[in-house]
Structure formats: structure tokens, C-alpha cells
Design a protein around this motif. Structure first.
Motif, PDB file in Angstrom:
ATOM      1  N   GLY A 138       0.811  -1.215   0.000  1.00 48.51           N
ATOM      2  CA  GLY A 138       0.000   0.000   0.000  1.00 48.51           C
ATOM      3  C   GLY A 138       0.840   1.257   0.000  1.00 48.51           C
ATOM      4  N   LEU A 139       1.915   1.277   0.773  1.00 49.63           N
ATOM      5  CA  LEU A 139       2.819   2.431   0.783  1.00 49.63           C
ATOM      6  C   LEU A 139       3.476   2.617  -0.579  1.00 49.63           C
ATOM      7  CD1 LEU A 139       4.364   1.855   4.302  1.00 49.63           C
ATOM      8  CD2 LEU A 139       3.122   3.916   3.613  1.00 49.63           C
ATOM      9  N   SER A 140       3.855   1.511  -1.210  1.00 49.94           N
ATOM     10  CA  SER A 140       4.439   1.596  -2.552  1.00 49.94           C
ATOM     11  C   SER A 140       3.434   2.181  -3.539  1.00 49.94           C
ATOM     12  CB  SER A 140       4.883   0.204  -3.015  1.00 49.94           C
ATOM     13  OG  SER A 140       5.465   0.252  -4.298  1.00 49.94           O
ATOM     14  N   MET A 143       3.157   5.890  -3.177  1.00 55.07           N
ATOM     15  CA  MET A 143       4.301   6.619  -3.733  1.00 55.07           C
ATOM     16  C   MET A 143       4.248   6.699  -5.254  1.00 55.07           C
ATOM     17  SD  MET A 143       7.485   5.138  -1.471  1.00 55.07           S
ATOM     18  CE  MET A 143       7.454   5.176   0.323  1.00 55.07           C
ATOM     19  N   THR A 144       3.863   5.598  -5.894  1.00 54.72           N
ATOM     20  CA  THR A 144       3.959   5.533  -7.353  1.00 54.72           C
ATOM     21  C   THR A 144       2.646   5.830  -8.075  1.00 54.72           C
ATOM     22  OG1 THR A 144       3.550   3.144  -7.315  1.00 54.72           O
ATOM     23  CG2 THR A 144       5.847   3.873  -7.227  1.00 54.72           C
ATOM     24  N   ASN A 145       1.519   5.546  -7.401  1.00 57.02           N
ATOM     25  CA  ASN A 145       0.207   5.761  -8.023  1.00 57.02           C
ATOM     26  C   ASN A 145      -0.750   6.417  -7.027  1.00 57.02           C
ATOM     27  OD1 ASN A 145       0.105   4.133 -10.823  1.00 57.02           O
ATOM     28  ND2 ASN A 145       1.317   2.956  -9.343  1.00 57.02           N
ATOM     29  N   PRO A 146      -0.401   7.602  -6.517  1.00 55.11           N
ATOM     30  CA  PRO A 146      -1.225   8.222  -5.476  1.00 55.11           C
ATOM     31  C   PRO A 146      -2.647   8.513  -5.921  1.00 55.11           C
ATOM     32  CG  PRO A 146       0.376   9.789  -6.356  1.00 55.11           C
ATOM     33  CD  PRO A 146       0.758   8.440  -6.890  1.00 55.11           C
ATOM     34  N   GLN A 147      -2.849   8.705  -7.211  1.00 55.12           N
ATOM     35  CA  GLN A 147      -4.188   9.012  -7.706  1.00 55.12           C
ATOM     36  C   GLN A 147      -5.125   7.810  -7.603  1.00 55.12           C
ATOM     37  OE1 GLN A 147      -1.542   8.406  -9.509  1.00 55.12           O
ATOM     38  NE2 GLN A 147      -2.102   7.080 -11.204  1.00 55.12           N
ATOM     39  N   ARG A 148      -4.560   6.609  -7.380  1.00 60.18           N
ATOM     40  CA  ARG A 148      -5.386   5.403  -7.281  1.00 60.18           C
ATOM     41  C   ARG A 148      -5.741   5.048  -5.835  1.00 60.18           C
ATOM     42  NH1 ARG A 148      -5.098   2.574 -12.161  1.00 60.18           N
ATOM     43  NH2 ARG A 148      -7.089   1.708 -11.423  1.00 60.18           N
ATOM     44  N   VAL A 149      -5.124   5.742  -4.871  1.00 58.43           N
ATOM     45  CA  VAL A 149      -5.315   5.430  -3.453  1.00 58.43           C
ATOM     46  C   VAL A 149      -5.990   6.613  -2.763  1.00 58.43           C
ATOM     47  CG1 VAL A 149      -4.187   4.715  -1.310  1.00 58.43           C
ATOM     48  CG2 VAL A 149      -3.208   4.030  -3.518  1.00 58.43           C
ATOM     49  N   SER A 150      -7.208   6.416  -2.297  1.00 59.43           N
ATOM     50  CA  SER A 150      -7.930   7.522  -1.644  1.00 59.43           C
ATOM     51  C   SER A 150      -7.452   7.743  -0.213  1.00 59.43           C
ATOM     52  CB  SER A 150      -9.437   7.255  -1.653  1.00 59.43           C
ATOM     53  OG  SER A 150      -9.749   6.058  -0.964  1.00 59.43           O
ATOM     54  N   ARG A 151      -7.042   6.669   0.455  1.00 63.28           N
ATOM     55  CA  ARG A 151      -6.494   6.734   1.808  1.00 63.28           C
ATOM     56  C   ARG A 151      -5.832   5.392   2.110  1.00 63.28           C
ATOM     57  NH1 ARG A 151     -11.409   8.264   5.492  1.00 63.28           N
ATOM     58  NH2 ARG A 151     -11.707   9.785   3.835  1.00 63.28           N
ATOM     59  N   LEU A 152      -4.919   5.392   3.075  1.00 67.72           N
ATOM     60  CA  LEU A 152      -4.118   4.189   3.346  1.00 67.72           C
ATOM     61  C   LEU A 152      -4.025   3.915   4.839  1.00 67.72           C
ATOM     62  CD1 LEU A 152      -2.117   1.899   2.593  1.00 67.72           C
ATOM     63  CD2 LEU A 152      -0.308   3.637   2.571  1.00 67.72           C
ATOM     64  N   PHE A 153      -4.463   2.718   5.239  1.00 67.32           N
ATOM     65  CA  PHE A 153      -4.360   2.209   6.607  1.00 67.32           C
ATOM     66  C   PHE A 153      -3.265   1.152   6.575  1.00 67.32           C
ATOM     67  CE2 PHE A 153      -5.514  -0.661  10.062  1.00 67.32           C
ATOM     68  CZ  PHE A 153      -6.111   0.115  11.041  1.00 67.32           C
ATOM     69  N   ALA A 154      -2.080   1.496   7.070  1.00 59.69           N
ATOM     70  CA  ALA A 154      -0.907   0.619   6.946  1.00 59.69           C
ATOM     71  C   ALA A 154      -0.572   0.013   8.304  1.00 59.69           C
ATOM     72  CB  ALA A 154       0.284   1.402   6.405  1.00 59.69           C
ATOM     73  N   PHE A 155      -0.951  -1.244   8.494  1.00 56.43           N
ATOM     74  CA  PHE A 155      -0.714  -1.928   9.759  1.00 56.43           C
ATOM     75  C   PHE A 155       0.525  -2.813   9.671  1.00 56.43           C
ATOM     76  CE2 PHE A 155      -1.103  -5.755  12.390  1.00 56.43           C
ATOM     77  CZ  PHE A 155      -1.204  -5.184  13.651  1.00 56.43           C
ATOM     78  N   ALA A 217       8.395  11.226   2.817  1.00 60.38           N
ATOM     79  CA  ALA A 217       7.884  12.603   2.833  1.00 60.38           C
ATOM     80  C   ALA A 217       7.148  12.959   1.558  1.00 60.38           C
ATOM     81  CB  ALA A 217       9.035  13.579   3.068  1.00 60.38           C
ATOM     82  N   GLY A 218       7.360  12.169   0.506  1.00 63.04           N
ATOM     83  CA  GLY A 218       6.683  12.437  -0.759  1.00 63.04           C
ATOM     84  C   GLY A 218       5.268  11.884  -0.822  1.00 63.04           C
ATOM     85  N   ILE A 219       4.842  11.145   0.191  1.00 63.98           N
ATOM     86  CA  ILE A 219       3.495  10.568   0.196  1.00 63.98           C
ATOM     87  C   ILE A 219       2.466  11.658   0.496  1.00 63.98           C
ATOM     88  CG2 ILE A 219       1.942   8.978   1.399  1.00 63.98           C
ATOM     89  CD1 ILE A 219       4.295   7.098   1.788  1.00 63.98           C
ATOM     90  N   THR A 220       1.503  11.795  -0.384  1.00 57.35           N
ATOM     91  CA  THR A 220       0.451  12.806  -0.223  1.00 57.35           C
ATOM     92  C   THR A 220      -0.893  12.189   0.146  1.00 57.35           C
ATOM     93  OG1 THR A 220      -0.002  12.702  -2.605  1.00 57.35           O
ATOM     94  CG2 THR A 220       1.568  14.373  -1.851  1.00 57.35           C
ATOM     95  N   VAL A 221      -0.986  10.874   0.101  1.00 56.87           N
ATOM     96  CA  VAL A 221      -2.224  10.174   0.440  1.00 56.87           C
ATOM     97  C   VAL A 221      -2.467  10.259   1.947  1.00 56.87           C
ATOM     98  CG1 VAL A 221      -3.318   7.897   0.485  1.00 56.87           C
ATOM     99  CG2 VAL A 221      -1.966   8.594  -1.512  1.00 56.87           C
ATOM    100  N   HIS A 222      -3.715  10.448   2.362  1.00 62.55           N
ATOM    101  CA  HIS A 222      -4.058  10.434   3.787  1.00 62.55           C
ATOM    102  C   HIS A 222      -3.722   9.051   4.355  1.00 62.55           C
ATOM    103  CE1 HIS A 222      -5.869  14.348   3.747  1.00 62.55           C
ATOM    104  NE2 HIS A 222      -6.809  14.003   2.892  1.00 62.55           N
TER     105      HIS A 222
END
Length: 282
Positions: A138-140, A143-155, A217-222
Motif C-alpha cells: 500500500g505504501l508503494s 508513492m507511485t500511483n497516489p491518484q489510485r489510493v484515496s487513503r491508506l491504513f498501513a498496519f 515525505a513524498g506521500i500525499t495520500v491520507h
């Protein structure tokens, strides 16, 4: 008489101590099963076959399982989340019911598999909930396709191999690896390849990912960076590093659970996901 009383007292203490429940973070509850799906099948993605299933309707959320596991591990979360969302699960390449090719396992490759499945299902954007390797995938994606990820819960993710503990010292994690063999043999198209599978996944764990603070730091997804307070696989300082490096990321530590929180405290885990999915950002 005194000797008898002492013997009875000793027996009571021993019995009471043995009767104490095992802390839930030291347990590995059974792997659940998934409920009946709205749709399921195999999608042709990146030259392999990705198994998937969908449940419910509403805003899409994709659940990504951890390394050596399969989508069944989300069996406690899917019914609740499917009440308000279109829930999509998938077995990562080489895991569960999905196949693989000769390409080495890698997080960027597996992230592209998720994007490929989204394309196949006609999902332009989705929330992503990932556990362990699934969280790294999900983190990857973020980083590479932020427009496809509305938000990310990374456990239970890590940013580099140095953030991982020696899991061979954990009886619970070793029990998980042993269970993984039985599940692999039951689900995989190559049921006799478990040792090779573990060796190759272990190589990925030992060498990937390799993200710096600048990368994060480049991640813009919530994003919420989430972990367990008794995680036997991830170092706490790495969890805190990621939460601090990702702009405006939330940090959540789930109490009295380990790397297998979704099994040990399923309602707590599900409630945290629901709070995340319902979170409003300005």
C-alpha cells in the motif's frame, strides 16, 4: 498439620498460576473463512493469475494480506466492512490461490499487481488497508500511483529491513509460518513449493523495502501508520519513524495485540478500520 497447610497453599498457588489466561498477543487464533462473495475469480494481471473476491457495495476498499498468508485472514473484517463498502480482497502473487511467474518477489511488482486488478475490476480509486507486506504494498502504491489510493491504513509495515525483528525468536510467528504451510498446500497451484516460497519471500524481507525519510515525505495520500503494542516482527522505532516522516500521518498503536491483531482482537481491528474510513479531512 503445618506441612499439610503449606502443601495445600503451594498447590493452590501453582493451580492459580496455571489457570491464568495466556495474553492474547501470545496466541494465534484460527484463520477465519471469508463470507459468500458477490463476485470472485481469477484476473489476468502482469502475466499471472490473481485470485480476488468482492463483497458488499459502496466506496471501494481493498484489503491486502501479509506475507505467507492469504485473503482468508480478513474473514473477521469483511462482513462488517461490507455493510457500507465494496470490499475487495486478493491473494498476492504466489500466495493463496494466485499464481506467479519467474520474476523475483518485490513490493513494487506486487503494488503493480494491485493496480492491475483495479483496472480489471474497473476501480479508478480505492481506500487501501494493508497488513505487514500488504501495508508495504500500500505504501508503494501511495508513492507511485497516489491518484489510485484515496487513503491508506498501513498496519505493521516497515520502511527498510532494519525495522524488522528476528521473528525466529517468536513462538507465535513460528506457529504462523507452520500454519502457512498447511494453508499453502491446500490453496496453491504449486502445493509442494512451500519451502522455496518461504525462502524467496524471506529474501525479499531481507532486502526490501529501502525507503528513506525523503521517500516517505513524498506521500500525499491520507495515511495512518498502525501497529500493535506487542508486535513481534516490527520495531517500534521504525513505526514511529514512518509516522513522523509521512506528512500529516496518523499514528495508532493497538493495545494488547501483536502482528496478528486482526485475529487476536478482530472487533478492535475492524473498529479501527471503520474509524479510519469514516475520518473526515479538511
Amino acid at each position: 498439620m503445618r506441612t499439610l497447610l503449606l502443601s495445600l497453599l503451594f498447590a493452590f498457588v501453582v493451580t492459580s498460576a496455571s489457570a491464568q489466561p495466556v495474553p492474547r498477543w501470545m496466541t494465534l487464533p484460527p484463520t477465519p473463512t471469508l463470507p459468500p462473495a458477490v463476485s470472485s475469480g481469477h484476473a489476468p494481471v502482469n502475466g499471472i493469475s490473481i485470485w480476488y473476491a468482492t463483497f458488499g457495495s459502496g466506496p471501494p476498499v481493498i484489503l491486502l494480506h501479509g506475507g505467507l498468508a492469504n485473503s482468508n485472514y480478513w474473514g473477521h473484517q469483511v462482513p462488517e466492512l461490507a455493510k457500507t463498502h465494496r470490499v475487495i480482497v486478493m491473494d498476492s502473487r504466489g500466495h493463496g490461490r494466485s499464481t506467479r511467474d519467474a520474476q523475483p518477489y518485490g513490493y513494487a511488482l506486487m503494488a503493480s499487481d494491485v493496480i492491475g486488478l483495479m483496472d480489471f475490476l474497473g476501480v479508478p480509486q480505492a481506500a487501501v488497508v494493508g497488513w505487514s507486506d500488504g501495508a508495504i504494498i500500500g505504501l508503494s502504491m501511495a508513492m507511485t500511483n497516489p491518484q489510485r489510493v484515496s487513503r491508506l491504513f498501513a498496519f505493521a509495515a516497515n520502511s527498510d529491513p532494519g525495522g524488522v525483528k528476528d521473528v525466529t525468536k517468536s513462538p507465535v510467528f513460528m506457529e504462523f509460518i507452520a500454519r502457512g504451510q498447511k494453508e499453502y498446500e491446500a490453496l496453491s497451484a504449486t502445493p509442494r513449493d512451500y519451502k522455496k516460497f518461504v525462502d524467496e519471500i524471506s529474501t525479499m524481507w531481507a532486502t526490501q523495502p529501502n525507503w528513506t525519510a525523503r521517500d516517505l515525505a513524498g506521500i500525499t495520500v491520507h495515511t495512518w501508520i498502525v501497529d500493535a503494542d506487542h508486535d513481534e516482527a516490527i520495531k517500534r522505532e521504525n513505526t514511529e519513524f514512518m509516522a513522523g516522516a509521512i506528512p500529516n500521518a496518523g499514528l495508532l498503536l493497538q493495545p494488547e495485540v501483536s502482528h496478528f491483531s486482526m485475529l487476536q482482537a478482530p472487533q478492535q481491528f475492524t473498529d479501527d478500520i471503520r474509524r479510519f474510513l469514516e475520518r473526515k479531512w479538511d
